[in-house]
Structures are given as C-alpha cells and as structure tokens.
Design a protein around this motif. Structure first.
Motif, PDB file in Angstrom:
ATOM      1  N   SER A  45      64.511  11.746  28.231  1.00 56.75           N
ATOM      2  CA  SER A  45      65.822  11.290  27.772  1.00 56.75           C
ATOM      3  C   SER A  45      65.925   9.798  28.037  1.00 56.75           C
ATOM      4  CB  SER A  45      66.933  12.023  28.511  1.00 56.75           C
ATOM      5  OG  SER A  45      67.049  11.526  29.824  1.00 56.75           O
ATOM      6  N   TYR A  71      65.886  13.141  24.049  1.00 56.75           N
ATOM      7  CA  TYR A  71      67.349  13.151  23.949  1.00 56.75           C
ATOM      8  C   TYR A  71      67.907  11.752  24.173  1.00 56.75           C
ATOM      9  CZ  TYR A  71      66.460  18.035  25.316  1.00 56.75           C
ATOM     10  OH  TYR A  71      65.994  19.312  25.435  1.00 56.75           O
ATOM     11  N   ILE A  79      72.426  17.032  28.015  1.00 58.87           N
ATOM     12  CA  ILE A  79      71.235  17.893  28.123  1.00 58.87           C
ATOM     13  C   ILE A  79      71.570  19.199  28.832  1.00 58.87           C
ATOM     14  CG2 ILE A  79      68.928  18.008  29.205  1.00 58.87           C
ATOM     15  CD1 ILE A  79      69.009  14.863  28.847  1.00 58.87           C
TER      16      ILE A  79
END
Ligand SMILES: C[S@@+](CC[C@H](N)C(=O)[O-])C[C@H]1O[C@@H](n2cnc3c(N)ncnc32)[C@H](O)[C@@H]1O
Length: 220
Positions: A45, A71, A79
């Motif tokens: 992420s 992400y 998440i």
C-alpha cells in the motif's frame, strides 16, 4: 536484485506470513517475496498514487498482477487488515510510523518489521506500549547509510531504560556500537551543559559495555 537493506528486511519474513508492505513505494519488497516464494502472501500500500503507478508497472513486468494487490491508502485505512498477520513499515520517519500504527487495528498482526529513519527510543517505547516485543534490532550499512531493522512480535516485554535508550544488545551490531561511540564522543566535545554531558557519557558507557559483552561471548 534488491538492496542489502530490503534483503535484511525480507530475511525476517517466513512461509506463513501474510504480509502487507505499508509505504511500498515501487513494490520491490512484495515482488521479491512472491517471486522467491518466501511468504504465503505479499501486498503493498502507499499514500502516493504516483509511486503506485511505478509499483503497478513493476508488478506487471514480473507477471505478478494476479498475485500482488496494491492499494492507495494512508497507512492501512482502506485495507481489510484482517487478511494479514504481518506488517512491514520501513523507510519512514517515526511520526509517520506512529500515525500508521495508531490508526491500525493490530488484533491479527503477529509480526511487525519496522525501520524508522529516526527516533529509535520513541519507537522502542511505542512498541512496548502496544504490547509487542522486540525480538531483535539488526544493524545494516547500505550505500553508506546506517539502518536498524526492528523485528517485532506479539507479546509483553520488560524494557529497561538502557534498552529504550541504547537498544537491545545484538552481537551482530558491533559496527553500529562503534559508530555510535565515535558520534557521541564528537558530540560530547561540543556540549557544555553538565546534565547533557552526563547523558552522553552514560550512553557511551552502555555501548562500550555492549562491545565488552561481544568480546566476552566471542571467547566462549
Ligand atoms: C522512502 S519510501 C520507502 C519505501 C519502502 N518501504 C522501503 O523501505 O524501501 C517511503 C514510502 O512511504 C510512503 N508513505 C509515506 N507516508 C505514508 C502513509 N501515511 N501511508 C502509506 N504510505 C506512506 C511514501 O509515499 C513512500 O513511497
């Protein structure tokens, strides 16, 4: 090829780990972990959509788009954190790391691999407060920069003031202790306030004790 620092970070991960690499940048770590079959899952992420463009094209280059999720997220906010048991948070300042940890539900997280760029003592105190224990602190010099990689697992640990200030002793960190002594001795020559001098001398003495401990262990 990944850097010596990322390689050391990867060495603390194992087959059962479901890893989220927070602040993944170009996704080098998840790619390395999945390509070499080192963990059961590795996603990344990042807060920056620009770096995620690079990350996506890197993941595609290795044909890993089906295996690695990326992400866009501030920390772990967007998440489903319950899908992971391990967080890697590396290459950031302490305040960003604290912000990410404060905003994350850590219930399922068994392992944290953290590398802060600063404020080591604050990180140690925070880890203690969050009910994790520092399994080891591991020094690496990479491209002329010094890093400590914290390998952290769930559980209570009684940290002394010495542990918080100078870190947990590790026989592999001799180079780090020597460098700290040189830095602190330079600093000592510039400081005039008595209390500050005492703190610095105290730190120097602790690192010297660590070096003696290493020599004693080596002889055994
Ligand atoms: C210096 S890079 C480190 C990359 C990689 N983790 C490493 O250790 O090599 C820091 C990365 O963290 C990302 N970052 C900074 N703050 C963040 C946050 N709050 N949440 C997620 N990512 C963040 C930045 O966009 C950047 O890509």
């Amino acid at each position: 090829m990944i850097s010596k620092r990322l390689n050391l970070i990867a060495s603390f991960l194992s087959k059962n780990d479901k890893v989220l690499d927070v602040g993944t940048d170009h996704a080098l770590l998840p790619i390395y972990l999945i390509k070499n079959n080192l963990v059961s899952r590795a996603d990344g992420s990042d807060i920056s959509d620009k770096v995620l463009l690079h990350a996506r094209s890197n993941v595609e280059k290795y044909n890993l788009s089906e295996k690695i999720n990326l992400y866009l997220s501030d920390g772990t906010k967007n998440i489903n954190i319950k899908e992971y048991n391990t967080l890697v948070i590396c290459g950031m300042g302490f305040h960003t790391i604290k912000h990410i940890l404060d905003e994350t539900n850590l219930d399922n997280i068994e392992k944290l691999i953290i590398q802060t760029n600063n404020h080591y003592s604050d990180l140690r105190s925070l880890i203690n407060k969050l009910n994790y224990q520092i399994a080891s602190e591991n020094y690496i010099c990479d491209a002329n920069k010094d890093y400590l990689i914290f390998n952290i697992v769930k559980g209570y640990q009684d940290l002394t003031d010495t542990d918080i200030i100078c870190g947990l002793y590790n026989k592999n960190n001799v180079e780090y202790y020597n460098k700290q002594i040189v830095k602190l001795e330079k600093l000592l020559s510039k400081v005039n306030i008595k209390e500050k001098k005492e703190l610095i001398i105290n730190k120097i003495n602790i690192y010297k004790e660590y070096l003696i401990k290493e020599k004693t262990e080596e002889k055994k």
